[in-house]
Write a protein that holds these residues in place. Structure first.
Motif, PDB file in Angstrom:
ATOM      1  N   TYR A  46       0.834  -1.206   0.000  1.00  0.00           N
ATOM      2  CA  TYR A  46       0.000   0.000   0.000  1.00  0.00           C
ATOM      3  C   TYR A  46       0.867   1.253   0.000  1.00  0.00           C
ATOM      4  O   TYR A  46       0.606   2.209  -0.741  1.00  0.00           O
ATOM      5  N   ASN A  87       2.614   1.878  -3.406  1.00  0.00           N
ATOM      6  CA  ASN A  87       1.655   2.365  -4.400  1.00  0.00           C
ATOM      7  C   ASN A  87       1.291   3.824  -4.136  1.00  0.00           C
ATOM      8  O   ASN A  87       1.234   4.643  -5.054  1.00  0.00           O
ATOM      9  N   GLN A 100      -0.252   6.387 -12.606  1.00  0.00           N
ATOM     10  CA  GLN A 100      -1.543   5.712 -12.403  1.00  0.00           C
ATOM     11  C   GLN A 100      -1.631   4.446 -13.229  1.00  0.00           C
ATOM     12  O   GLN A 100      -2.052   3.394 -12.734  1.00  0.00           O
ATOM     13  N   LEU A 146       0.798   2.591 -14.300  1.00  0.00           N
ATOM     14  CA  LEU A 146       1.688   1.548 -13.807  1.00  0.00           C
ATOM     15  C   LEU A 146       1.213   1.000 -12.471  1.00  0.00           C
ATOM     16  O   LEU A 146       1.414  -0.179 -12.169  1.00  0.00           O
ATOM     17  N   ILE A 147       0.564   1.836 -11.647  1.00  0.00           N
ATOM     18  CA  ILE A 147       0.123   1.364 -10.336  1.00  0.00           C
ATOM     19  C   ILE A 147      -1.092   0.457 -10.460  1.00  0.00           C
ATOM     20  O   ILE A 147      -1.280  -0.442  -9.641  1.00  0.00           O
ATOM     21  N   VAL A 148      -1.916   0.659 -11.495  1.00  0.00           N
ATOM     22  CA  VAL A 148      -3.010  -0.294 -11.726  1.00  0.00           C
ATOM     23  C   VAL A 148      -2.435  -1.701 -11.896  1.00  0.00           C
ATOM     24  O   VAL A 148      -2.903  -2.670 -11.283  1.00  0.00           O
ATOM     25  N   THR A 149      -1.353  -1.797 -12.699  1.00  0.00           N
ATOM     26  CA  THR A 149      -0.672  -3.081 -12.855  1.00  0.00           C
ATOM     27  C   THR A 149      -0.133  -3.579 -11.515  1.00  0.00           C
ATOM     28  O   THR A 149      -0.277  -4.745 -11.169  1.00  0.00           O
ATOM     29  N   ILE A 159      -1.055  -2.933  -8.426  1.00  0.00           N
ATOM     30  CA  ILE A 159      -2.052  -3.363  -7.438  1.00  0.00           C
ATOM     31  C   ILE A 159      -2.466  -4.804  -7.714  1.00  0.00           C
ATOM     32  O   ILE A 159      -2.542  -5.642  -6.804  1.00  0.00           O
ATOM     33  N   VAL A 160      -2.695  -5.117  -8.997  1.00  0.00           N
ATOM     34  CA  VAL A 160      -3.163  -6.467  -9.318  1.00  0.00           C
ATOM     35  C   VAL A 160      -2.063  -7.487  -9.052  1.00  0.00           C
ATOM     36  O   VAL A 160      -2.321  -8.585  -8.533  1.00  0.00           O
ATOM     37  N   ILE A 161      -0.804  -7.115  -9.365  1.00  0.00           N
ATOM     38  CA  ILE A 161       0.298  -8.031  -9.066  1.00  0.00           C
ATOM     39  C   ILE A 161       0.436  -8.209  -7.559  1.00  0.00           C
ATOM     40  O   ILE A 161       0.703  -9.314  -7.079  1.00  0.00           O
ATOM     41  N   LEU A 171      -1.985  -8.199  -5.444  1.00  0.00           N
ATOM     42  CA  LEU A 171      -3.025  -9.154  -5.032  1.00  0.00           C
ATOM     43  C   LEU A 171      -2.549 -10.582  -5.271  1.00  0.00           C
ATOM     44  O   LEU A 171      -2.698 -11.440  -4.403  1.00  0.00           O
ATOM     45  N   SER A 172      -1.948 -10.844  -6.438  1.00  0.00           N
ATOM     46  CA  SER A 172      -1.557 -12.223  -6.708  1.00  0.00           C
ATOM     47  C   SER A 172      -0.425 -12.662  -5.779  1.00  0.00           C
ATOM     48  O   SER A 172      -0.402 -13.814  -5.334  1.00  0.00           O
TER      49      SER A 172
END
Lengths: 116, 175
Positions: free
Chosen positions: A36, A39, A75, A77-80, A82-84, A86-87
């Motif tokens: 967090y 990001n 923004q 790059l951070i969308v990418t 955040i999802v990484i 999560l995984s």
């Protein structure tokens, strides 16, 4: 500069959770907190004070709008990121589940003993 | 801006509670509250795409962590302080103080809060609509200018899913 410092404090709390806690769930939570903070600091660097979200609302005034946008590259790059994140978190949680099945505990001092 | 500072302090308090509380369920729920506060912070910083993604990801991660915490009996580790741990915590706090001092020196060199550099993304902002015909510049960057990054993200998600399936598979073949 104050938001950067607050963000760094958040990062350090996550580091403390990783290096000082004995429970695997707390270590995973520390990882989440660090994610967090990282990001958030990248988005803070790209913020323009009073800036608008980078969405074009009218074609005629596109160039006039473009001077008020915040930085859209962090923004995207951070969308990418955040999802990484999560995984990675899910993979860590699955490892914790597996370790609990094998050892019956989540204390890293007890998990450390080896079984041949 | 006062709202931004308030939310950041709320996130710090939530992080401290999540790390320090003994009850693991409240700790996980504190992480959920932190994630929702982070999505509101993204909204305040004019990043609506990030706010949506953050909410979805937060709910999924919260469900996974609840599955780890709730269905297990007695996952709380008994807490005991020893002399060495207190010493290590003290050293850690001193290190964190030194780290914040040096980080503040670095932050002075970084662009001031509210004035981004925009060196790379100036081209994306001015020409993004003409090249990609997407009204949302973030979408234009994700799917047009930096599409290989998105492909790499899909690869990472695939690798994580394969890893989770392999770990959760139960008994493997006889090796």
């Amino acid at each position: 500069m104050v938001p950067y410092i607050l963000c760094m404090i958040l990062f350090l709390i996550g580091v403390y959770g990783i290096i000082a806690k004995k429970n695997l769930i707390k270590i995973v939570i520390g990882m989440v907190i660090i994610e967090y903070a990282v990001n958030l600091i990248l988005i803070l660097v790209g913020y323009r004070s009073g800036g608008a979200a980078p969405i074009i609302t009218s074609i005629e005034g596109a160039s006039r709008e473009a001077s008020t946008f915040v930085d859209p590259l962090p923004q995207a790059l951070i969308v990418t990121s955040i999802v990484i994140g999560l995984s990675v978190t899910v993979l860590a949680i699955v490892l914790c589940l597996r370790l609990y099945e094998k050892y019956g505990t989540l204390d890293i001092l007890h998990i450390r003993r080896l079984r041949g | 801006m006062i709202l931004l500072y308030g939310l950041l302090i709320f996130m710090i308090i939530g992080a401290v509670i999540a790390i320090e509380t003994k009850d693991l369920l409240s700790s996980v729920i504190s992480v959920g509250a932190m994630g929702l506060a982070l999505s509101i912070v993204f909204l305040l910083l004019s990043a609506p795409d990030l706010a949506i993604v953050q909410v979805v990801v937060e709910v999924l991660a919260l469900i996974m962590m609840l599955r780890l915490v709730v269905t297990r009996e007695d996952v709380t580790v008994a807490h005991r302080y020893r002399y060495g741990e207190v010493f290590a915590t003290t050293i850690g706090l001193i290190f964190f103080g030194v780290f914040i001092v040096f980080a503040s020196i670095v932050f002075k060199e970084m662009p001031e809060f509210g004035n981004p550099l925009l060196r790379v993304s100036r081209q994306y902002i001015t020409e993004g609509f003409d090249i990609s015909h997407a009204a949302n510049i973030v979408t234009a960057i994700l799917l047009e200018f930096r599409a290989y990054d998105t492909l790499g993200e899909a690869t990472v998600i695939f690798a994580a899913i394969v890893g989770a399936l392999v770990i959760l598979r139960g008994k493997g073949r006889n090796i």
